[in-house]
Enzyme design. Structure first.
Site, short mmCIF file in Angstrom:
data_model
loop_
_atom_site.label_atom_id
_atom_site.label_comp_id
_atom_site.label_asym_id
_atom_site.label_seq_id
_atom_site.Cartn_x
_atom_site.Cartn_y
_atom_site.Cartn_z
N GLN A 77 54.22 58.51 -42.87
CA GLN A 77 53.79 57.12 -43.08
C GLN A 77 53.82 56.30 -41.80
N ARG A 131 33.49 38.77 -17.92
CA ARG A 131 34.47 38.76 -19.03
C ARG A 131 33.82 39.26 -20.32
N GLY A 168 45.42 32.86 -7.47
CA GLY A 168 44.89 33.83 -8.42
C GLY A 168 44.32 33.13 -9.63
N TRP A 205 42.94 41.74 -3.80
CA TRP A 205 42.68 42.39 -5.08
C TRP A 205 41.19 42.50 -5.36
N SER A 226 34.77 48.74 -14.32
CA SER A 226 34.99 47.71 -13.30
C SER A 226 33.92 47.78 -12.22
N GLU A 238 40.22 38.88 -14.23
CA GLU A 238 39.15 38.08 -14.90
C GLU A 238 39.74 37.00 -15.79
N THR A 244 39.66 35.72 -5.53
CA THR A 244 41.13 35.62 -5.52
C THR A 244 41.68 35.70 -4.10
N GLY A 280 30.84 30.77 -13.56
CA GLY A 280 29.63 31.21 -14.26
C GLY A 280 29.47 32.72 -14.17
P1 TGC Z 1 37.96 23.08 -14.34
O1 TGC Z 1 38.20 21.69 -13.80
O2 TGC Z 1 38.28 23.38 -15.76
O3 TGC Z 1 36.45 23.49 -14.09
C1 TGC Z 1 35.81 23.32 -12.83
C2 TGC Z 1 34.31 23.25 -13.09
O4 TGC Z 1 33.86 24.49 -13.65
C3 TGC Z 1 33.29 24.27 -14.96
N1 TGC Z 1 33.70 25.40 -15.79
C4 TGC Z 1 32.90 26.45 -16.04
N2 TGC Z 1 31.63 26.69 -15.68
C5 TGC Z 1 31.09 27.85 -16.09
N3 TGC Z 1 31.78 28.76 -16.82
C6 TGC Z 1 33.06 28.54 -17.20
N4 TGC Z 1 33.71 29.46 -17.89
C7 TGC Z 1 33.68 27.36 -16.80
N5 TGC Z 1 34.92 26.82 -16.97
C8 TGC Z 1 34.92 25.64 -16.34
C9 TGC Z 1 33.85 22.95 -15.41
O5 TGC Z 1 33.01 22.35 -16.37
C10 TGC Z 1 33.91 22.19 -14.11
O6 TGC Z 1 32.58 21.78 -13.80
P2 TGC Z 1 32.30 20.40 -13.00
O7 TGC Z 1 30.82 20.23 -13.07
O8 TGC Z 1 33.08 19.34 -13.70
O9 TGC Z 1 32.78 20.65 -11.61
O10 TGC Z 1 38.72 24.09 -13.36
P3 TGC Z 1 40.28 24.37 -13.14
O11 TGC Z 1 40.50 24.40 -11.68
O12 TGC Z 1 41.11 23.43 -13.98
O13 TGC Z 1 40.44 25.87 -13.68
C11 TGC Z 1 40.24 26.24 -14.98
C12 TGC Z 1 40.63 27.73 -15.18
C13 TGC Z 1 42.14 27.92 -15.05
C14 TGC Z 1 40.20 28.08 -16.58
C15 TGC Z 1 39.90 28.62 -14.14
O14 TGC Z 1 40.34 28.37 -12.86
C16 TGC Z 1 40.06 30.09 -14.42
O15 TGC Z 1 39.30 30.66 -15.22
N6 TGC Z 1 41.03 30.78 -13.76
C17 TGC Z 1 41.14 32.25 -13.83
C18 TGC Z 1 40.65 32.85 -12.53
C19 TGC Z 1 39.97 34.15 -12.75
O16 TGC Z 1 39.54 34.52 -13.82
N7 TGC Z 1 39.78 34.90 -11.67
C20 TGC Z 1 39.05 36.12 -11.74
C21 TGC Z 1 38.76 36.64 -10.35
S1 TGC Z 1 37.49 37.88 -10.31
C22 TGC Z 1 38.19 39.22 -11.01
O17 TGC Z 1 39.26 39.24 -11.51
C23 TGC Z 1 37.36 40.43 -10.98
S2 TGC Z 1 38.06 41.85 -11.68
C24 TGC Z 1 36.67 42.75 -11.60
C25 TGC Z 1 36.70 44.05 -12.25
O18 TGC Z 1 37.17 44.99 -11.59
O19 TGC Z 1 36.17 44.17 -13.39
P1 FAD Z 2 49.03 34.50 -11.00
O1 FAD Z 2 47.93 33.52 -11.08
O2 FAD Z 2 50.07 34.32 -9.94
O3 FAD Z 2 49.76 34.57 -12.43
C1 FAD Z 2 51.03 35.19 -12.62
C2 FAD Z 2 51.48 34.91 -14.04
O4 FAD Z 2 51.58 33.48 -14.24
C3 FAD Z 2 50.49 35.41 -15.09
O5 FAD Z 2 51.18 35.92 -16.19
C4 FAD Z 2 49.71 34.13 -15.48
O6 FAD Z 2 49.19 34.20 -16.81
C5 FAD Z 2 50.80 33.08 -15.36
N1 FAD Z 2 50.23 31.76 -15.13
C6 FAD Z 2 49.55 31.31 -14.02
N2 FAD Z 2 49.16 30.04 -14.20
C7 FAD Z 2 49.56 29.68 -15.44
C8 FAD Z 2 49.42 28.48 -16.20
N3 FAD Z 2 48.77 27.41 -15.76
N4 FAD Z 2 49.99 28.46 -17.43
C9 FAD Z 2 50.61 29.56 -17.95
N5 FAD Z 2 50.77 30.71 -17.26
C10 FAD Z 2 50.24 30.77 -16.02
N6 FAD Z 2 39.85 39.09 -8.00
C11 FAD Z 2 38.64 38.89 -7.40
O7 FAD Z 2 38.35 37.79 -6.93
N7 FAD Z 2 37.73 39.90 -7.31
C12 FAD Z 2 37.99 41.14 -7.77
O8 FAD Z 2 37.12 42.03 -7.69
C13 FAD Z 2 39.25 41.39 -8.38
N8 FAD Z 2 39.57 42.65 -8.80
C14 FAD Z 2 40.85 42.91 -9.26
C15 FAD Z 2 41.22 44.23 -9.51
C16 FAD Z 2 42.52 44.51 -9.92
C17 FAD Z 2 42.93 45.93 -10.14
C18 FAD Z 2 43.44 43.45 -10.13
C19 FAD Z 2 44.83 43.74 -10.63
C20 FAD Z 2 43.09 42.16 -9.88
C21 FAD Z 2 41.78 41.86 -9.41
N9 FAD Z 2 41.40 40.55 -9.06
C22 FAD Z 2 40.17 40.31 -8.47
C23 FAD Z 2 42.39 39.47 -9.09
C24 FAD Z 2 42.63 38.91 -10.50
O9 FAD Z 2 41.56 38.13 -10.91
C25 FAD Z 2 43.93 38.11 -10.44
O10 FAD Z 2 44.98 39.05 -10.34
C26 FAD Z 2 44.11 37.22 -11.66
O11 FAD Z 2 43.17 36.16 -11.66
C27 FAD Z 2 45.53 36.63 -11.76
O12 FAD Z 2 45.95 36.10 -10.54
P2 FAD Z 2 47.37 36.53 -9.91
O13 FAD Z 2 47.45 38.02 -9.95
O14 FAD Z 2 47.48 35.86 -8.59
O15 FAD Z 2 48.45 36.00 -10.92
#
Ligand code: TGC
Ligand code: FAD
Length: 388
Positions: free
Chosen positions: A283, A247, A141, A166, A95, A367, A136, A241
């Protein structure tokens, strides 16, 4: 326990070049010698092994695919193999490197201007500057497009207000990439620690990713110079992006965690005697070990192909989603099975499987949760988004 020397049931090493294997072996040696001996202590104490930060910089782990600015300029497959080995050690270590490279150095490289790249990337490549990525929020989230954090232009500055939650590395970072809405459009801002109005608070009580710092970020009338906005990121596609890069690394990391627990379970099963014979001879234990090696082998092939596509420049976000969701899912299942094979020993931190199992619960959620990746693939194959 027998030394870890890889898991390769199907001669997948034969699909890799000598250069790729050399990078993997370098990371493998680092993890075996420097990480494995100390990681349980950090996990128990809830601390991140800061001592390893400079050495990982010297080894070229940060921003490894960037060419120039002190970075290693490796291929995506080489980078993936580093992430695999780091997560064999601990998901928290992977991470740290994911956030530093994929979520902080990548946006500066891809969306920043030359001054921003020169100012931050060389220091980040050595680990002197640690980054964090604030997307986030407490109420947003899976749906980051609804974020409430705002930026307002005021003369030669931007003023940021809002909070992030987070955030990996938050409390130890010198630089935060903060995503905020400027006139309703998501933009990326570089916020240096120590800026008035910017503060962090570490989140405690985690049973997962204990050897990783997770923090809240708060911006209260936080004034930053206007030149600290990333000029080329506009809209949610900017942070998404970056998530593609991170991921991708996690998909490789899942293989590493799965290999660690498989190796531990196999060695344990061969030496643990019950009913006068090794439990590996039963087994039902073999069924679990066979499931693990089957899934690890598929995960290795999946992520290698995604890496090849990424190196060719034809990878799509849904390919990365497929690899992230599959590989983390099978790693978590494998860790649960390994824990079961270890019996009571599996619930102690004398063995790794319980720690990996707890860590992978976070990796499954961050992610993009497993279910969000399911929906990304669902949209790619049907053309119909099902998030809302
Ligand atoms: P949507 O309308 O689908 O897309 C908005 C705009 O983004 C473009 N797009 C992308 N561009 C680049 N890469 C991708 N993978 C893309 N997916 C979509 C899309 O074409 C559009 O562009 P434009 O030009 O039309 O504006 O957006 P939505 O609001 O419906 O959301 C889609 C969804 C649910 C898939 C997205 O919000 C999502 O991936 N949600 C999950 C959030 C997430 O992953 N958060 C992570 C936070 S960081 C983290 O967790 C770090 S942990 C770090 C560690 O310790 O390792
Ligand atoms: P929620 O979005 O509230 O989701 C809760 C549940 O609902 C999940 O099971 C989800 O799958 C489900 N759900 C939500 N929407 C839908 C839907 N449309 N359809 C079906 N099911 C749905 N974020 C950062 O920005 N930067 C970081 O560095 C970072 N580091 C992290 C480190 C740790 C240890 C953790 C635990 C999280 C971190 N995060 C970070 C945040 C992480 O990206 C979010 O926890 C994640 O995106 C999910 O958001 P949430 O926890 O608010 O869950």
């Amino acid at each position: 326990m027998k030394k870890f020397d890889g898991v390769d049931f199907l001669e997948i090493d034969g699909l890799m070049s000598e250069d790729e294997i050399a990078v993997r072996d370098l990371a493998r040696k680092f993890v075996s010698e420097k990480v494995i001996p100390i990681i349980e202590g950090h996990n128990r104490a809830g601390t991140f092994p800061m001592d390893l930060v400079p050495e990982m910089g010297e080894l070229g782990f940060y921003g490894a695919t960037i060419d120039g600015y002190g970075c290693a300029g490796l291929s995506n497959v080489q980078y993936g193999l580093i992430m695999q080995e780091l997560e064999r050690g601990d998901s928290g270590l992977r991470s740290f490197v994911s956030v530093q490279g994929a979520l902080c150095m990548y946006p500066i490289f891809a969306y920043g201007n030359e001054e921003q790249r020169k100012k931050y990337l060389p220091g980040m490549a050595t680990g002197k500057i640690i980054g964090c990525f604030g997307l986030t929020e407490p109420d947003f989230g899976s749906n980051p497009s609804g974020m409430l954090t705002t930026a307002r232009k005021d003369g030669n500055s931007f003023i940021l207000n809002g909070s992030k939650m987070w955030i990996t590395n938050g409390g130890i970072a010198q630089l935060a990439i903060v995503w905020a809405k400027l006139d309703g459009v998501i933009r990326g801002f570089l916020v240096e620690a120590g800026t008035p109005g910017y503060s962090t608070k570490d989140q405690h009580g985690k049973f997962s990713l204990r050897a990783s710092v997770t923090s809240e970020l708060a911006m209260q009338d936080c004034r930053i110079p206007a030149e600290n906005m990333l000029p080329d990121a506009k809209g949610l596609k900017g942070p998404l992006g970056c998530l593609n890069q991170a991921r991708y690394g996690i998909a490789w990391g899942g293989v590493g965690a799965a290999m660690a627990v498989y190796h531990e379970a196999l060695e344990y099963a061969k030496t643990r005697i019950q009913f006068d014979r090794p439990i590996a001879g039963f087994q039902m234990v073999q069924e679990k070990l066979a499931w693990m090696i089957r899934e690890i082998t598929k995960a290795q092939l999946l992520v290698l192909q995604v890496g090849r596509l990424k190196d060719k420049g034809t990878v799509k976000p849904e390919h990365i989603s497929l690899a992230k969701m599959n590989n983390v899912h099978i790693a978590l299942q494998a860790a649960r099975m390994a824990r079961e094979i270890l019996g009571a020993n599996g619930i102690t931190d004398e063995y790794q499987s319980g720690r990996h199992m707890c860590n992978l619960e976070s990796v499954y959620t961050y992610e993009g949760t497993h279910d969000i990746h399911t929906l990304i693939i669902g949209e790619a194959i049907t053309g119909i988004p099902a998030y809302k």
